[in-house]
Design a protein around this motif. Structure first.
Motif, short mmCIF file in Angstrom:
data_model
loop_
_atom_site.label_atom_id
_atom_site.label_comp_id
_atom_site.label_asym_id
_atom_site.label_seq_id
_atom_site.Cartn_x
_atom_site.Cartn_y
_atom_site.Cartn_z
N ALA A 196 33.37 38.59 42.23
CA ALA A 196 33.08 39.62 42.98
C ALA A 196 31.61 40.13 42.69
N ALA A 197 31.48 40.28 41.40
CA ALA A 197 30.22 40.78 40.84
C ALA A 197 29.12 39.82 41.14
N GLU A 198 29.25 38.51 41.30
CA GLU A 198 28.31 37.56 41.44
C GLU A 198 27.79 37.68 42.77
N TYR A 199 28.85 37.95 44.14
CA TYR A 199 28.57 37.98 45.30
C TYR A 199 27.80 39.37 45.52
N GLY A 200 28.51 40.60 44.82
CA GLY A 200 27.54 41.68 44.87
C GLY A 200 26.21 41.72 44.49
N LYS A 201 25.88 40.91 43.33
CA LYS A 201 24.69 40.84 42.80
C LYS A 201 23.60 40.42 44.06
N ALA A 202 24.08 39.50 44.49
CA ALA A 202 23.37 38.69 45.66
C ALA A 202 23.36 39.22 47.01
#
Length: 421
Positions: free
Chosen positions: A48-54
């Motif tokens: 979730a954090a990785e998607y939000g960063k991108a």
């Protein structure tokens, strides 16, 4: 059916999922009820954090409270009644027909058919569970299947050759009988009467060309001579050969296999981690078959999107398209000891490591090609299944003739289907 037991849900299930920032045109906020234990939850949070960063215009909020996956449908229904639902929820595959009747469930057909999604890369059994009445109402979150896991040490001690790919149910019975003795059972069967009892029986019907229910879902179709033959085999093994450990709470047969007291179990890949931890010398083979048909049953579970407005639903669907890409699948599925949800994942280096870490797991992956059908899309399937589960238990434990037990179950199942229309 299988590896996701404890659920981490949103605290305060009855609170709203929207936000003032979203209403003001800020990042769209997606609430994700994911249904995982601590280890899986950590991977969820990382993804979730990785998607939000991108994607800074989207904020994925994994769940934070507690319940269990078995209660997910009930919890979602409770918040739906209040007009407040999560954007994404983990749902058992057998719930899809019920969810298909829910207006708030978002149709993912356009998402999965879009160029680049690769819907055909998912195994047929996964797609069959996801598609109800021409609509795709979920994308795969987990998939497994049933095969035979056997104890090589016990086979060696009994002078038995390991099961071959072309083995039959008669071969299975003969092996179980030879393995039995000295406190060891040849095999086991959970006779709780629940779905864990029933889904082990369906492949034996499919392998003989039979069906579970009529195509229109109005009548049962499982009460056939072939089904009687299959249940007769198990009853004879249990009551005549004494080669079957009848597990009446469904929780003992896998630990007994681990302790060397059972020679073969019909189970899914979820069982392997404990066997590896206990250093069990196991092997895996496809289910025995009839006339060369080794069809099995898969247990796909899905991510389901609920329509909380077009902006949120579209963002949730886009996130799932990303989440199910091979690279993310390798981290989510393989990293947690589950089968890949799509074929392309098997071409990644992570899959080679997965096979090395989980010996014979590739047999389960290949066995997904033997999962050619889904359990019928019946809104009343849980109750329908209970009738069959009771019949199996009555025959194997109580000694009721298979013919009589299945005939009674068919009458009761038809009543269930009649009420659900």
């Amino acid at each position: 059916m299988r590896g996701v037991a404890a659920l981490v849900l949103v605290a305060g299930l009855l609170t709203g999922c929207g936000s003032s920032s979203e209403e003001a045109g800020g990042p769209v906020e997606i609430t994700w009820w994911h249904g995982q234990t601590e280890l899986q939850a950590k991977v969820i949070e990382e993804l979730a954090a990785e998607y939000g960063k991108a994607h800074p215009d989207v904020k994925i909020t994994p769940a934070v409270g507690s319940t269990n996956v078995d209660e997910m449908l009930q919890k979602v229904q409770a918040v739906l009644a209040g007009g407040k639902a999560p954007d994404i929820a983990y749902m058992y595959g057998t719930w899809m027909p019920h969810l298909a009747r829910t207006p708030k469930v978002y149709d993912l057909t356009a998402t999965v058919k879009a160029p680049g999604f690769g819907w055909d890369d998912f195994w047929p059994a996964e797609r069959a569970v996801s598609e109800v009445d021409g609509k795709v109402i979920g994308v795969p979150a987990l998939v497994d299947n049933l095969a035979v896991i056997y104890n090589k040490k016990l086979f060696d001690a009994a002078g038995l050759a390991y099961p071959a790919k072309d083995w039959t149910w008669d071969d299975f019975r003969a092996a179980a009988k030879k393995l039995t003795g000295g406190g060891v059972y040849g095999t086991a069967y959970p006779v709780t009467g629940a779905e864990d009892t029933v889904w082990r029986f369906w492949p034996m019907i499919w392998q003989q060309g039979g069906s579970i229910a009529a195509p229109d879902g109005k009548k049962s179709a499982f009460n056939t001579p072939q089904a009687v033959q299959a249940l007769d085999l198990w009853s004879a093994m249990a009551r005549q050969d004494k080669s079957v450990y009848l597990d009446q709470n469904g929780e003992k047969f896998l630990p007994l296999f681990q302790s060397g007291k059972i020679g073969m179990v019909i189970a899914g890949p979820y069982a392997l981690l404990d066997f590896i931890d206990h250093k069990i010398p196991y092997g895996v083979q496809v289910l025995p078959g009839y006339n060369g048909n080794h069809e099995t049953v898969a247990g796909p579970d899905n991510w389901v999107v609920f329509d909380n407005g077009s902006r949120r639903a579209k963002a949730a669907a886009d996130f799932l398209a990303w989440l199910t890409k091979p690279e993310q699948d390798a981290r989510w599925s393989l990293g947690l000891g589950n089968l890949p949800i799509r074929r392309a994942t098997t071409a990644l280096p992570a899959y080679q490591k997965f096979v090395k870490d989980f010996p014979d797991i590739d047999v389960f992956t290949a066995n997904l090609d033997n999962a050619k059908q889904a359990r019928p899309h019946l809104p009343a399937y849980p109750e329908f299944s209970e009738k069959v589960g009771d019949a199996i238990a009555q025959a194997m434990v109580g000694g009721t003739p298979a013919r009589d037990a299945l005939a009674k179950a068919a009458i009761e199942a038809d009543t269930v289907l009649g009420r659900s229309r």
